[in-house]
Design an enzyme around this catalytic site. Structure first.
Site, PDB file in Angstrom:
ATOM      1  N   SER A  39      83.767  35.315   4.102  1.00 49.06           N
ATOM      2  CA  SER A  39      83.839  34.446   5.263  1.00 49.06           C
ATOM      3  C   SER A  39      83.017  33.169   5.065  1.00 49.06           C
ATOM      4  O   SER A  39      83.254  32.458   4.099  1.00 49.06           O
ATOM      5  CB  SER A  39      83.407  35.238   6.501  1.00 49.06           C
ATOM      6  OG  SER A  39      84.077  34.747   7.610  1.00 49.06           O
ATOM      7  N   LYS A  46      83.107  30.746   1.658  1.00 50.71           N
ATOM      8  CA  LYS A  46      83.161  29.280   1.513  1.00 50.71           C
ATOM      9  C   LYS A  46      82.029  28.868   0.572  1.00 50.71           C
ATOM     10  O   LYS A  46      82.193  28.045  -0.332  1.00 50.71           O
ATOM     11  CB  LYS A  46      82.938  28.579   2.864  1.00 50.71           C
ATOM     12  CG  LYS A  46      83.820  29.055   4.035  1.00 50.71           C
ATOM     13  CD  LYS A  46      83.514  28.268   5.322  1.00 50.71           C
ATOM     14  CE  LYS A  46      83.745  29.024   6.625  1.00 50.71           C
ATOM     15  NZ  LYS A  46      85.040  29.389   7.002  1.00 50.71           N
ATOM     16  N   TRP A  89      92.734  33.693  12.111  1.00 43.81           N
ATOM     17  CA  TRP A  89      91.743  32.619  12.285  1.00 43.81           C
ATOM     18  C   TRP A  89      91.453  31.948  10.929  1.00 43.81           C
ATOM     19  O   TRP A  89      91.370  30.731  10.815  1.00 43.81           O
ATOM     20  CB  TRP A  89      90.476  33.224  12.900  1.00 43.81           C
ATOM     21  CG  TRP A  89      89.381  32.281  13.295  1.00 43.81           C
ATOM     22  CD1 TRP A  89      88.108  32.268  12.815  1.00 43.81           C
ATOM     23  CD2 TRP A  89      89.436  31.238  14.293  1.00 43.81           C
ATOM     24  NE1 TRP A  89      87.375  31.294  13.437  1.00 43.81           N
ATOM     25  CE2 TRP A  89      88.160  30.645  14.348  1.00 43.81           C
ATOM     26  CE3 TRP A  89      90.448  30.749  15.128  1.00 43.81           C
ATOM     27  CZ2 TRP A  89      87.848  29.586  15.205  1.00 43.81           C
ATOM     28  CZ3 TRP A  89      90.134  29.692  15.992  1.00 43.81           C
ATOM     29  CH2 TRP A  89      88.856  29.133  16.016  1.00 43.81           C
ATOM     30  N   HIS A 121      89.894  40.706   9.498  1.00 41.53           N
ATOM     31  CA  HIS A 121      88.775  40.033   8.839  1.00 41.53           C
ATOM     32  C   HIS A 121      87.678  41.049   8.514  1.00 41.53           C
ATOM     33  O   HIS A 121      87.095  41.645   9.416  1.00 41.53           O
ATOM     34  CB  HIS A 121      88.252  38.989   9.845  1.00 41.53           C
ATOM     35  CG  HIS A 121      87.275  38.027   9.290  1.00 41.53           C
ATOM     36  ND1 HIS A 121      87.624  37.031   8.411  1.00 41.53           N
ATOM     37  CD2 HIS A 121      85.942  37.879   9.514  1.00 41.53           C
ATOM     38  CE1 HIS A 121      86.551  36.305   8.123  1.00 41.53           C
ATOM     39  NE2 HIS A 121      85.515  36.810   8.778  1.00 41.53           N
TER      40      HIS A 121
HETATM   41  C1  GCU Z   1      83.571  32.268  12.357  1.00 44.50           C
HETATM   42  C2  GCU Z   1      83.948  30.939  11.770  1.00 44.50           C
HETATM   43  C3  GCU Z   1      84.593  31.091  10.393  1.00 44.50           C
HETATM   44  C4  GCU Z   1      83.728  31.940   9.496  1.00 44.50           C
HETATM   45  C5  GCU Z   1      83.416  33.249  10.191  1.00 44.50           C
HETATM   46  C6  GCU Z   1      82.425  34.143   9.444  1.00 44.50           C
HETATM   47  O1  GCU Z   1      84.722  32.983  12.678  1.00 44.50           O
HETATM   48  O2  GCU Z   1      84.792  30.284  12.670  1.00 44.50           O
HETATM   49  O3  GCU Z   1      84.797  29.827   9.786  1.00 44.50           O
HETATM   50  O4  GCU Z   1      84.364  32.141   8.267  1.00 44.50           O
HETATM   51  O5  GCU Z   1      82.809  32.990  11.438  1.00 44.50           O
HETATM   52  O6  GCU Z   1      81.675  33.675   8.625  1.00 44.50           O
HETATM   53  O7  GCU Z   1      82.394  35.333   9.752  1.00 44.50           O
END
Ligand code: GCU
Length: 355
Positions: free
Chosen positions: A193, A197, A284, A336
């Site tokens: 997540s 990134k 998402w 997720h």
């Molecule tokens: C939120 C955010 C995402 C990210 C995620 C996470 O949902 O909007 O961009 O990847 O958190 O890190 O769990």
């Protein structure tokens, strides 16, 4: 399932027209500069040294007698003095072991996302740190941890916290390179997540990483931004402005004008292996947009005479994986999460491609 037509997205090119393989190192530099200026902010250069102190070492029964657990404190000089953070290592009693540098949401032994014993049994060593120990994952005006150690220029390009966590992972690499039992050619970073990134951005900048793995990294990670559904630049920069440089906000509602897009980030790993993992219900993050980055990044691997994404022209069904080329992809069925299935897939891919 057929995926979106890439050509219609009019993505900014990864390669300039007429590029040859020899042009890639220079183009990589330009793209890193672009992502630094417009999205993640500029990271400082590596420190002059990374100091280390072993705080704890457990052998004996540790990890069923298969591996040492070692807690290390790393220290780096910064403009405002020394900065230290703890890193945990699980080091199998073996030689030439590949190492996963896992960026974690929690402290060791790191909870639901990381099946440590399965990784050891798969033949991998683990290094992990909790991102909050580097700088806290909250809007704190850059007052915590590493963030507080550097003056900010306030010109729109100061580093956000994704860059800080990535920089810290590179410090873990500094220390990992001193470990006798680790195969220095097979060290990769991985994250889920927001930390997926971060893993991509870390591997993109620091070529000592032999590969990078991003799990469900979505918006501002592996997913192409143009025509992305689910999270958009507007959402992410409102909820998490401190992950990025201020310039990134310029693109709210104007994604089609961005001079960059995330397929270029995935491509920055080339010629090294890179892995993008999606989950079918993770709308998402945008699984299809994550896949599109892999498809688009393929051209760089081709230019370099390598196989990038090995696919048959379809968007994968849940449960399918593409491991034939140097861009690995799978679509896990479900929401997720960073699951054991994902880790098994990463190890299977790395066993094949990290040589
Ligand atoms: C939120 C955010 C995402 C990210 C995620 C996470 O949902 O909007 O961009 O990847 O958190 O890190 O769990």
């Amino acid at each position: 399932m057929i995926y979106k037509d890439l050509a219609k997205l009019e993505l900014p090119p990864i390669l300039k027209p007429g590029s040859e393989a020899k042009d890639w190192p220079q183009r990589r530099k330009e793209l890193i500069e672009l992502f630094s200026r417009e999205e993640y902010g500029f990271s400082p250069p590596p420190p002059s040294f990374t100091g280390s102190k072993v705080l704890k070492s457990e052998t004996g029964n540790s990890w069923a007698g298969k591996a040492e657990y070692r807690e290390v404190e790393l220290t780096v000089p910064t403009p405002k003095g020394d900065f230290s953070f703890p890193v945990d290592f699980v080091l199998p009693y073996s030689e030439n072991v590949p190492l996963i540098i896992y960026l974690s949401f929690t402290k060791y032994p790191i909870g639901k996302y990381c099946p440590i014993e399965e990784l050891i049994d798969g033949g991998y060593a683990l290094a992990t740190f909790c991102y909050d120990d580097v700088t806290e994952d909250k809007e704190d005006d850059f007052s915590s941890g590493l963030a507080a150690m550097f003056e900010r220029r306030n010109d729109g390009t100061d580093w956000g916290k994704i860059s800080m966590w990535a920089w810290a992972a590179s410090r873990v690499m500094d220390y990992a390179l001193t470990l006798d039992s680790i195969d220095k050619k097979r060290i990769f970073c991985a994250g889920h997540s927001r930390l997926g990134k971060t893993a991509l951005w870390c591997g993109a900048q620091d070529e000592r990483f032999a590969a990078a793995v991003s799990n469900n990294s979505g918006c501002s990670g592996a997913a192409v931004t143009r025509e992305k559904t689910g999270e958009r630049v507007e959402h992410i920069t409102k909820s998490f402005p401190y992950w990025f440089c201020v310039n990134y906000k310029k693109y709210i509602g104007k994604e089609e004008t961005m001079p960059f897009d995330q397929h270029q980030l995935v491509a920055l790993l080339a010629p090294r292996p890179v892995y993008v993992a999606s989950a079918s219900e993770d709308l998402w993050a945008g699984p299809e947009s994550e896949f599109l980055s892999c498809l688009a990044a393929d051209e760089v691997y081709k230019l370099l005479g390598l196989e990038g994404l090995s696919h048959d022209g379809r968007y994968p069904e849940p449960g399918e994986f593409l491991h034939g080329g140097n861009i690995g992809y799978h679509l896990r069925s479900g929401p997720h999460f960073l699951s054991r299935y994902d880790w098994q897939m990463f190890m299977r891919f790395m066993d094949k491609h990290l040589l």
